[in-house]
Enzyme design. Structure first.
Site, PDB file in Angstrom:
ATOM      1  N   ASP A   1     -58.614  -9.610  23.347  1.00  0.00           N
ATOM      2  CA  ASP A   1     -57.962  -8.399  23.720  1.00  0.00           C
ATOM      3  C   ASP A   1     -58.707  -7.383  24.794  1.00  0.00           C
ATOM      4  O   ASP A   1     -59.514  -6.708  24.196  1.00  0.00           O
ATOM      5  CB  ASP A   1     -57.452  -7.651  22.815  1.00  0.00           C
ATOM      6  CG  ASP A   1     -56.808  -6.109  22.903  1.00  0.00           C
ATOM      7  OD1 ASP A   1     -56.374  -6.220  23.939  1.00  0.00           O
ATOM      8  OD2 ASP A   1     -56.635  -5.595  21.902  1.00  0.00           O
TER       9      ASP A   1
ATOM     10  N   ARG B   1     -55.108 -13.819  27.144  1.00  0.00           N
ATOM     11  CA  ARG B   1     -54.952 -12.562  26.459  1.00  0.00           C
ATOM     12  C   ARG B   1     -54.253 -13.370  25.073  1.00  0.00           C
ATOM     13  O   ARG B   1     -53.482 -14.185  24.966  1.00  0.00           O
ATOM     14  CB  ARG B   1     -53.844 -11.790  27.049  1.00  0.00           C
ATOM     15  CG  ARG B   1     -54.519 -11.350  28.407  1.00  0.00           C
ATOM     16  CD  ARG B   1     -53.060 -10.760  29.167  1.00  0.00           C
ATOM     17  NE  ARG B   1     -53.461 -10.425  30.700  1.00  0.00           N
ATOM     18  CZ  ARG B   1     -52.611 -10.040  31.551  1.00  0.00           C
ATOM     19  NH1 ARG B   1     -51.475  -9.914  31.256  1.00  0.00           N
ATOM     20  NH2 ARG B   1     -53.337  -9.518  32.830  1.00  0.00           N
TER      21      ARG B   1
ATOM     22  N   ASP C   1     -51.538 -19.755  47.487  1.00  0.00           N
ATOM     23  CA  ASP C   1     -52.139 -19.960  46.205  1.00  0.00           C
ATOM     24  C   ASP C   1     -53.189 -20.753  46.200  1.00  0.00           C
ATOM     25  O   ASP C   1     -54.415 -20.468  45.610  1.00  0.00           O
ATOM     26  CB  ASP C   1     -50.926 -20.269  45.019  1.00  0.00           C
ATOM     27  CG  ASP C   1     -50.150 -19.334  44.754  1.00  0.00           C
ATOM     28  OD1 ASP C   1     -50.263 -18.134  45.260  1.00  0.00           O
ATOM     29  OD2 ASP C   1     -49.211 -19.595  43.953  1.00  0.00           O
TER      30      ASP C   1
ATOM     31  N   HIS D   1     -46.597 -13.240  46.006  1.00  0.00           N
ATOM     32  CA  HIS D   1     -46.761 -14.478  45.754  1.00  0.00           C
ATOM     33  C   HIS D   1     -46.907 -15.483  46.797  1.00  0.00           C
ATOM     34  O   HIS D   1     -46.850 -14.746  48.068  1.00  0.00           O
ATOM     35  CB  HIS D   1     -45.538 -14.995  44.850  1.00  0.00           C
ATOM     36  CG  HIS D   1     -45.437 -14.750  43.387  1.00  0.00           C
ATOM     37  ND1 HIS D   1     -46.458 -15.113  42.679  1.00  0.00           N
ATOM     38  CD2 HIS D   1     -44.573 -13.857  42.863  1.00  0.00           C
ATOM     39  CE1 HIS D   1     -46.138 -14.763  41.568  1.00  0.00           C
ATOM     40  NE2 HIS D   1     -45.350 -13.633  41.457  1.00  0.00           N
ATOM     41  N   ASP D   2     -47.054 -16.749  46.591  1.00  0.00           N
ATOM     42  CA  ASP D   2     -47.475 -17.807  47.620  1.00  0.00           C
ATOM     43  C   ASP D   2     -46.569 -17.536  49.076  1.00  0.00           C
ATOM     44  O   ASP D   2     -47.091 -17.306  50.281  1.00  0.00           O
ATOM     45  CB  ASP D   2     -47.192 -19.084  47.296  1.00  0.00           C
ATOM     46  CG  ASP D   2     -47.634 -20.019  48.145  1.00  0.00           C
ATOM     47  OD1 ASP D   2     -48.869 -20.514  48.370  1.00  0.00           O
ATOM     48  OD2 ASP D   2     -46.967 -20.586  48.959  1.00  0.00           O
TER      49      ASP D   2
ATOM     50  N   TYR E   1     -47.654 -14.421  51.193  1.00  0.00           N
ATOM     51  CA  TYR E   1     -48.878 -14.621  51.506  1.00  0.00           C
ATOM     52  C   TYR E   1     -48.706 -15.302  52.956  1.00  0.00           C
ATOM     53  O   TYR E   1     -49.294 -15.184  53.999  1.00  0.00           O
ATOM     54  CB  TYR E   1     -49.825 -15.066  50.735  1.00  0.00           C
ATOM     55  CG  TYR E   1     -50.032 -14.193  49.642  1.00  0.00           C
ATOM     56  CD1 TYR E   1     -49.896 -12.870  49.394  1.00  0.00           C
ATOM     57  CD2 TYR E   1     -50.120 -14.985  48.200  1.00  0.00           C
ATOM     58  CE1 TYR E   1     -49.968 -12.012  48.089  1.00  0.00           C
ATOM     59  CE2 TYR E   1     -50.225 -14.414  47.111  1.00  0.00           C
ATOM     60  CZ  TYR E   1     -49.951 -12.883  46.993  1.00  0.00           C
ATOM     61  OH  TYR E   1     -50.112 -12.345  45.825  1.00  0.00           O
TER      62      TYR E   1
END
Length: 377
Positions: free
Chosen positions: A61, A38, A156, A127-128, A131
């Site tokens: 973009d 980005r 991750d 996040h890790d 999970y």
């Protein structure tokens, strides 16, 4: 130097953590990977350090129609598209699998998410550690009193990045037979759960207790555990087989009556092992057990690991472009070796050159830069 994926073109829609690590793996396997970042993106160092290496970066973009069209044109000639958005985001950007596969039916559209494309938690943040928690993995890690907070490799990178790469490779092989691409839905929670396949097998067979530090391979057994040494550092012991256990006991100079695998003896074994290891430093024990099959290894710090003689002998770590030691990419292939870690560009560093090399005319590129649809860093 080429690699086993030489000739495979990959478009990686920039993200954090597991998605860029998958892109890194594909690049160092030899694929032509470009990372689409980005404009102005600057992720915190902890979420980006080292993961952007070995492939160029262009800044686009994606929320502009012109920017989205740039990616679509690149997708037309690509073999793989990797993205790590929440479900539905790629579709809103006009880059969902239906549209991309309609343009390029041979495309492998690889999607990385925490919870998967479907299910009641599909849209939930995570996040890790979350999970790992829901997959059951976190419950199995650490001392009996409470689970540990692991470094973010379970969900991750092990359950996420590696499973995505396996899915991409499988889909590319399948394409060789069918001629068609397909969608790879890689959910970190799925991968983290799948990594526990052996544990679930033992649990189902009645050979695993659903508790921490209560089993053969989770610190419950004294001969598969970590012990503190005289200098406050630690050694890891993995003397599972009777012959290895015998070498451990002999090397420690202790006398243990009873059978190794009799749980009634484990308390006495653990106490004897702990007392013995406290009599010497970690490195003294490492030297003492060198050349034996007692399965004793020093617990090395992150800075120590690259200097271990075995790591040096195998070249397990290499210096990256900044001179820092980093793990060598794996696995090792004899005929088409993986690429060494490469340069890590700032987001958008290669926008102009990459587009010019991939079918965009010079005036098109300049117009896109002027409009802000793409950015040259």
């Amino acid at each position: 130097m080429t690699g086993p994926l030489d000739g495979i073109r990959v478009i990686e829609l920039g993200g954090i953590g597991p998605t860029p690590f998958a892109g890194l793996m594909l690049a160092e396997l030899g694929a032509d990977v470009v990372r689409i970042d980005r404009p102005g993106e600057r992720n915190p160092l902890a979420l980006a350090a080292g993961l952007r290496r070995s492939r160029p970066s262009i800044a686009v973009d994606l929320k502009s129609s012109a920017g989205s069209d740039v990616v679509k044109r690149l997708v037309d000639g690509a073999d793989v598209l990797v993205e790590g958005f929440r479900p539905g985001v790629a579709e809103r950007l006009g880059l969902g699998p239906d549209e991309c596969l309609a343009r390029n039916p041979r495309l492998v559209h690889a999607r990385m998410t925490g919870w998967g494309q479907t299910g009641p938690w599909a849209q939930r943040a995570g996040h890790d550690i979350t999970y790992a928690a829901v997959s059951g993995t976190l419950h199995a890690l650490g001392p009996a009193a409470r689970p540990v907070t692991p470094v973010p490799v379970i969900g991750d990178f092990a359950g996420g990045s590696m499973y995505l790469v396996v899915g991409v490779l499988a889909a590319l092989i399948a394409r060789g037979t069918t001629g068609r691409g397909q969608v790879v839905d890689a959910a970190m929670v799925d991968g983290a759960a799948h990594l526990l396949t052996m544990v679930h097998g033992l649990l189902g067979a009645g050979a695993w207790r659903d508790q921490r530090e209560a089993n053969l391979l989770d610190g419950g057994a004294p001969f598969y555990a970590v012990y503190e040494c005289a200098d406050g550092k630690f050694v890891a012991v993995g003397a599972l087989e009777p012959e290895f256990w015998a070498e451990l006991v002999t090397g420690l100079g202790i006398d243990l009556p009873g059978e190794q695998y009799d749980p009634d003896t484990w308390e006495a074994q653990r106490a004897a092992f702990a007392a013995a290891f406290l009599t010497r430093s970690r490195d003294e024990w490492a030297e003492h057990f060198e050349g034996t099959d007692a399965c004793v290894a020093p617990v090395l710090s992150l800075r120590e690991a690259p200097t271990h003689p075995h790591a040096v002998g195998r070249g397990s770590f290499v210096a990256d472009v900044n001179g820092h030691p980093v793990p060598r990419p794996g696995p090792r292939l004899s005929d088409t070796p993986l690429r060494a870690p490469g340069f890590e560009p700032v987001p958008g560093a290669d926008t102009r050159s990459y587009l010019l090399a991939h079918g965009f005319a010079a005036d098109e590129v300049e117009a896109l830069i002027t409009s802000g649809a793409v950015v040259q860093a």
